[in-house]
Each structure stands twice: as C-alpha cells, then as structure tokens.
Design a protein around this motif. Structure first.
Motif, PDB file in Angstrom:
ATOM      1  N   ALA A   1     -20.194  78.896  88.603  1.00 38.53           N
ATOM      2  CA  ALA A   1     -19.822  79.783  90.584  1.00 38.53           C
ATOM      3  C   ALA A   1     -19.334  78.618  91.239  1.00 38.53           C
ATOM      4  O   ALA A   1     -18.060  79.236  91.909  1.00 38.53           O
ATOM      5  CB  ALA A   1     -20.769  80.271  90.574  1.00 38.53           C
ATOM      6  N   VAL A   2     -19.413  77.615  91.131  1.00 41.02           N
ATOM      7  CA  VAL A   2     -19.368  76.714  92.048  1.00 41.02           C
ATOM      8  C   VAL A   2     -17.855  75.999  92.537  1.00 41.02           C
ATOM      9  O   VAL A   2     -17.091  75.932  92.724  1.00 41.02           O
ATOM     10  CB  VAL A   2     -20.009  75.336  92.140  1.00 41.02           C
ATOM     11  CG1 VAL A   2     -19.532  73.578  93.150  1.00 41.02           C
ATOM     12  CG2 VAL A   2     -21.614  75.641  92.921  1.00 41.02           C
ATOM     13  N   LEU A   3     -17.664  76.080  90.330  1.00 41.63           N
ATOM     14  CA  LEU A   3     -16.302  75.425  90.158  1.00 41.63           C
ATOM     15  C   LEU A   3     -14.988  76.561  89.999  1.00 41.63           C
ATOM     16  O   LEU A   3     -13.989  76.542  89.677  1.00 41.63           O
ATOM     17  CB  LEU A   3     -15.811  74.453  89.122  1.00 41.63           C
ATOM     18  CG  LEU A   3     -16.944  73.433  89.392  1.00 41.63           C
ATOM     19  CD1 LEU A   3     -17.804  72.408  87.515  1.00 41.63           C
ATOM     20  CD2 LEU A   3     -16.472  72.393  90.106  1.00 41.63           C
ATOM     21  N   ALA A   4     -15.834  78.290  90.122  1.00 43.83           N
ATOM     22  CA  ALA A   4     -14.646  78.888  89.610  1.00 43.83           C
ATOM     23  C   ALA A   4     -13.164  78.718  90.153  1.00 43.83           C
ATOM     24  O   ALA A   4     -12.192  79.258  90.161  1.00 43.83           O
ATOM     25  CB  ALA A   4     -15.171  80.124  89.514  1.00 43.83           C
ATOM     26  N   PRO A   5     -13.673  78.575  91.653  1.00 41.63           N
ATOM     27  CA  PRO A   5     -12.308  79.089  92.398  1.00 41.63           C
ATOM     28  C   PRO A   5     -11.005  78.019  92.346  1.00 41.63           C
ATOM     29  O   PRO A   5     -10.364  78.131  92.596  1.00 41.63           O
ATOM     30  CB  PRO A   5     -12.627  78.796  94.224  1.00 41.63           C
ATOM     31  CG  PRO A   5     -13.920  79.117  93.758  1.00 41.63           C
ATOM     32  CD  PRO A   5     -14.763  78.667  92.049  1.00 41.63           C
TER      33      PRO A   5
ATOM     34  N   ILE B   1     -29.720  72.775  93.471  1.00 39.90           N
ATOM     35  CA  ILE B   1     -28.863  73.139  93.567  1.00 39.90           C
ATOM     36  C   ILE B   1     -28.421  72.288  94.571  1.00 39.90           C
ATOM     37  O   ILE B   1     -26.592  73.258  94.541  1.00 39.90           O
ATOM     38  CB  ILE B   1     -29.149  74.678  93.195  1.00 39.90           C
ATOM     39  CG1 ILE B   1     -29.585  75.146  91.948  1.00 39.90           C
ATOM     40  CG2 ILE B   1     -27.542  75.430  93.099  1.00 39.90           C
ATOM     41  CD1 ILE B   1     -28.553  75.034  90.690  1.00 39.90           C
ATOM     42  N   SER B   2     -28.920  72.700  96.020  1.00 32.29           N
ATOM     43  CA  SER B   2     -27.414  72.531  96.828  1.00 32.29           C
ATOM     44  C   SER B   2     -27.122  70.739  96.883  1.00 32.29           C
ATOM     45  O   SER B   2     -25.951  71.350  96.842  1.00 32.29           O
ATOM     46  CB  SER B   2     -27.839  72.857  98.299  1.00 32.29           C
ATOM     47  OG  SER B   2     -29.229  72.885  98.393  1.00 32.29           O
ATOM     48  N   ALA B   3     -27.630  70.098  96.171  1.00 34.79           N
ATOM     49  CA  ALA B   3     -27.109  68.895  96.196  1.00 34.79           C
ATOM     50  C   ALA B   3     -26.019  68.689  95.060  1.00 34.79           C
ATOM     51  O   ALA B   3     -24.867  68.038  94.630  1.00 34.79           O
ATOM     52  CB  ALA B   3     -27.632  67.638  95.916  1.00 34.79           C
ATOM     53  N   ILE B   4     -26.207  69.696  93.843  1.00 32.83           N
ATOM     54  CA  ILE B   4     -25.399  69.713  92.847  1.00 32.83           C
ATOM     55  C   ILE B   4     -23.810  70.248  93.377  1.00 32.83           C
ATOM     56  O   ILE B   4     -22.626  69.251  92.702  1.00 32.83           O
ATOM     57  CB  ILE B   4     -26.508  69.863  91.480  1.00 32.83           C
ATOM     58  CG1 ILE B   4     -26.836  68.774  90.829  1.00 32.83           C
ATOM     59  CG2 ILE B   4     -24.877  70.084  90.082  1.00 32.83           C
ATOM     60  CD1 ILE B   4     -27.820  69.100  89.788  1.00 32.83           C
ATOM     61  N   GLY B   5     -23.918  71.384  93.642  1.00 32.03           N
ATOM     62  CA  GLY B   5     -23.321  72.377  94.543  1.00 32.03           C
ATOM     63  C   GLY B   5     -22.446  71.982  95.165  1.00 32.03           C
ATOM     64  O   GLY B   5     -20.672  72.083  95.337  1.00 32.03           O
ATOM     65  N   LEU B   6     -22.443  70.825  96.052  1.00 33.81           N
ATOM     66  CA  LEU B   6     -21.993  70.291  97.014  1.00 33.81           C
ATOM     67  C   LEU B   6     -20.797  69.341  96.338  1.00 33.81           C
ATOM     68  O   LEU B   6     -19.846  68.509  96.828  1.00 33.81           O
ATOM     69  CB  LEU B   6     -22.439  69.120  98.141  1.00 33.81           C
ATOM     70  CG  LEU B   6     -23.271  70.933  99.385  1.00 33.81           C
ATOM     71  CD1 LEU B   6     -24.264  70.070 100.428  1.00 33.81           C
ATOM     72  CD2 LEU B   6     -22.125  71.252  99.858  1.00 33.81           C
TER      73      LEU B   6
ATOM     74  N   ALA C   1     -18.459  76.842  98.694  1.00 30.94           N
ATOM     75  CA  ALA C   1     -19.778  75.931  97.763  1.00 30.94           C
ATOM     76  C   ALA C   1     -20.937  76.098  97.402  1.00 30.94           C
ATOM     77  O   ALA C   1     -21.448  76.786  96.270  1.00 30.94           O
ATOM     78  CB  ALA C   1     -19.390  74.704  97.344  1.00 30.94           C
ATOM     79  N   LEU C   2     -21.414  75.930  98.427  1.00 26.67           N
ATOM     80  CA  LEU C   2     -22.796  76.634  98.563  1.00 26.67           C
ATOM     81  C   LEU C   2     -24.004  77.507  98.704  1.00 26.67           C
ATOM     82  O   LEU C   2     -24.082  77.516  97.468  1.00 26.67           O
ATOM     83  CB  LEU C   2     -23.521  75.637 100.346  1.00 26.67           C
ATOM     84  CG  LEU C   2     -25.403  75.674 100.058  1.00 26.67           C
ATOM     85  CD1 LEU C   2     -26.286  74.362  99.740  1.00 26.67           C
ATOM     86  CD2 LEU C   2     -24.907  75.773 101.979  1.00 26.67           C
TER      87      LEU C   2
END
Lengths: 343, 132
Positions: free
Chosen positions: A215-219, A241-246, A190-191
């Motif tokens: 991109a993070v949520l696509a899968p 971005i890392s914090a939001i992605g995780l 995810a990161l």
C-alpha cells in the motif's frame, strides 16, 4: 389416543433393523421427524427425543401436526416455499429458517428434508432432520458487523487523511511554501496508506507486513512491474508499521529522484522476512534492492538527506537501523527492526 | 499542457469544504477555472448553467446522497470526469453503474487534477469534441 400412524405403537418397526433404528433415533442429538404425505396436511408421524428437546414440545403435542407449527412471525417465507417445492417435487432440500420453540424463543434451524420410498417405490414418508445453527448465525452476524465496522473506520480514516492533506496544502499555499507542504503531505499520506489495508483484520492485534508494504509503495509504481515484492504473510506489531511505512516512502522518493525509478527501465526488489539479530532477538528485515537505474556515484547530497535523517532518528528510537549501500548498480538498503521482544 | 484538450472550467462536487478548496486551488494552479458544488442539485445547476467542460466528483455526499445524477448527466453530455472517493469497498455497485475512472482518496490534489487531464486527453484522442 386415536391411531395417528404406523408409529403410534411399540411395534412400529419390526425386526433387528427396527430395533437399531429406534435406538439410534433415541440417542442421536440430531432432531429427526417423519411426516406422512399420504395423510391430509402431511402430519408428523414420528419424532425423536432430540426433536422434543430442540422444540420444547412433547411428542404428544407434536405427532399429528404439520411442521409449520414451528414457524413464527419472522420465519422467511422464501425458505418455506423452498420446503413446499421440495415436498411437491419429492426432492431433497436443505434450508435454514427461523423456527420457534414452545416458550416462544426462536432458533435457526438447518432443515434437511427428503422423500423416503417403500419397497415398491411408493412415496411413504418425508424425512426431516433439524439442527440448531443459531450460534453459527450469531457468529456470522458478528463477523459481518465487525467487517462493516472495519470498513466504516477505514472509510473515515481515509477521509480524515484526505482532509489533513487538504489543510496542509491550503496552509502551504497561503504561506507561500508549497514545496514544504508537499513534502509534509507525502509523508503523512505514506503513513495513512501503511495502515489502510490492515484495518480489516486489525482485531487480530498484528498487521500483515506485505499489505502495508504494497500500500505504501503502490503510488510509486502506477503501471506495476517496476517494484517487485518478495515476502510472505509475515505479521508484526502495529507500531512497527509507521516506521517501516515512512522509511519505504523515503527510499521510494529517493529512487524516483535519483535511483532505479527515475528512468523507464529500473526495478526495485523489496523483500521482507523475519530474522534474528546478533542479540538473538526477533527482528523484521526489509531489503530494498535497486537495479537498472542510472549509475550511482556515492550517496546523493542536498535536501534528500533530510528525509533519511528523519528516518534514521525514528528507527533509532525503536532500536532499529537503516543501512544504505550506494552500489554502482543502485542503492541496496536494509531495514532492521526488533519485534516480539517477549521471545 | 494538453493543447487540444486543455480544460477551461471544471466542476468540483465535494461535500467536504477543505477538500473542495484544495482541489479548486490545484485546478487554478493548472490554469483551470473551478466551480464547486456541495450536493448533487447544485452540481446539476452548474452543469446546466456554467460552461463546465469536465468534473471531479466525490461519490458519497453525506446523508445517503451520491453523485450519480450528476455523473449520468456528464455521461449524457459526453464530458470527461473522474470520481474521487475513499469508499471503494462499499460503493462497488454504484461505481460500476457510474462507470468512470476512479481516483482513491486520499490522493494529492495535483495528482487528481493530472488524472482528470489525462482522461480528457484520452477522450480528445478518441473522439472529436462535442459542441455544447
């Protein structure tokens, strides 16, 4: 000097039109020349001061020669043949070709050429204007380089993340902890995804939130349509971005297990915008709204809590928060994240 | 899993050994034998000599080598395969030529295997199997 054409003398242009023409030609920074196609080998019969400046030749070295004397070893013959075609067909052409100055240095020449007819409709001259576009070419080459570099970095980064994933899996399996390795991997990947689409314009120093969110949520939405994205081109600092992605990864994992993504019909709305928090600091807000999933009866317990605990700690370090409201229709969450402290 | 289209032996063409190993184990977890190859000639050998009935192909294999020959051979034999690549941007033309389902790297290995099984199942539904 022998007569090389109608411009050899000062009476070349008659009347007011001629005067205006000569003054305009003398002043314009556009390099201009005229050739006489009725003479043998279509020689240049007129050139202005800008043409001399551009090429480094004096008019006495220019008049009487065919334009091809500006070509050199790296001039693209395909472009030259376009010129030849235009001359043959008496048509207008715009070509960009590499030309050479008297001192041997080269420049990119945007050449516009076309026929000029006399009052009887007879071909009289060819008109050529040339513009040095070397800087544009350089900028384009630099942009191409930067893009190629970004793609190379992006490709390598993906490979590195793929190899990390493999190492985690292999280790997990050999230590009989495949569940643990799977969870580590999901977070690591995810990161990786949150940075992936943003590399192309990373040189701007900020990252587009929407690209990272998608991109993070696509899968988690392979068919599309289950996750609805509501946001604009808001950009933020890369370290957000890392914090939001995780965080989004944890929300999505939870939703797949218990929430709106656990059945066939539920949806999640993800909205991002910039806002001010109560201390009037700029703040990035990401809202997560689930609906249509199985009815929610309070917060889920068990191992799932661990994921949110990681995220809470992470956000806490960055003065951010994740509020979760377990409403009956689905989880409603809001991520708040301070940005642009400088104001 | 997919009664009729369950694969028995899958070729993994991958120049990165850790990824190859990960995919091999994921295949074995799904009850499928794996044959690994590091380059295209090795892959061609495996397609000829082992009874491979499906494949996962990395696209760019280093030093400018690609999986194209192996892919074309698999097409010719009518065997199901997928491409597993992180280089979607630069390999556009090549990917169009090969014309096979693509799984973007990095994707967890069990999902890569799942995707291959889905492709094989789809094919099984659309056409009767080819005897080799």
């Amino acid at each position: 000097m022998e007569n090389t054409g109608p411009f050899a003398g000062p009476d070349a242009f008659s009347g007011a039109t001629g005067l205006l023409f000569e003054q305009a030609m003398a002043q314009t920074r556009m390099a201009v020349c005229l050739t006489d196609p009725r003479q043998k080998d279509d020689p240049i019969v007129f050139c202005n001061r800008a043409f001399e400046n551009l090429t480094g030749y004096g008019s006495d070295e220019i008049i009487g020669r065919n334009c091809r004397f500006l070509q050199g070893p790296h001039t693209d013959q395909k472009q030259v043949s376009k010129i030849r075609e235009a001359l043959k067909n008496q048509s207008v052409a715009v070509v960009e070709l590499l030309n050479y100055r008297k001192d041997g240095s080269s420049f990119w020449n945007a050449l516009h050429l076309g026929p000029i007819y006399d009052e009887n409709g007879e071909l009289k001259y060819f008109f050529g204007s040339q513009w040095d576009v070397s800087e544009i070419h350089l900028a384009q080459a630099e942009e191409r380089n930067a893009k190629a570099m970004a793609r190379e970095v992006s490709h390598r980064l993906k490979n590195v993340f793929a190899v990390i994933g493999a190492i985690v899996n292999i280790t997990g399996r050999s230590m009989d902890a495949p569940e643990v390795s799977r969870k580590i991997n999901q977070r690591v990947q995810a990161l990786g995804r949150s940075y992936e689409p943003t590399l192309d314009d990373a040189f701007l120093g900020t990252i587009e939130v929407g690209q990272a969110v998608r991109a993070v949520l696509a899968p988690y939405d392979p068919e599309g349509g289950r996750i609805i994205y509501l946001g604009n081109g808001l950009r933020t600092e890369p370290n957000a971005i890392s914090a939001i992605g995780l965080t989004l990864h944890e929300l999505a994992t939870n939703s797949i297990k218990y929430g709106a993504l656990s059945n066939d019909t539920g949806t999640v709305e993800v909205e991002w915008r910039q806002d001010n928090d109560r201390h009037h600091r700029g703040s990035l807000v990401v809202c997560w709204r689930e609906r249509g999933g199985p009815p929610v009866d309070g917060a889920p317990d068990e191992d799932n809590g661990t994921g949110f605990r990681i995220v809470d700690t992470l956000l806490d370090h960055l003065d951010g928060t994740l509020e979760r409201k377990w409403e009956a229709e689905g989880l409603q969450a809001e991520i708040h994240f301070p940005i642009g402290r400088a104001g | 899993m997919n009664g009729l289209t369950q694969l028995k032996c899958v070729l993994v063409l991958e120049d990165e050994p850790l990824i190859a190993m990960d995919l091999q184990w994921a295949l074995e977890d799904a009850g499928i034998d794996a044959v690994t190859a590091r380059n295209c000639p090795e892959a061609m050998d495996a397609i000829k000599n082992k009874s491979v009935d499906g494949a996962i192909l990395d696209v760019n294999l280093g030093k400018g080598q690609t999986c194209e020959n192996a892919a074309m051979e698999l097409h010719r034999l009518g065997l199901p395969f997928i491409l597993n690549t992180g280089d979607l941007d630069r390999s556009g033309e090549l990917l169009r030529r090969i014309n096979a389902p693509v799984v973007a790297k990095p994707t967890p290995s069990e999902l890569v295997v799942e995707r291959l099984l889905a492709v094989a199942a789809e094919r099984g539904a659309n056409q009767s199997r080819i005897d080799i």
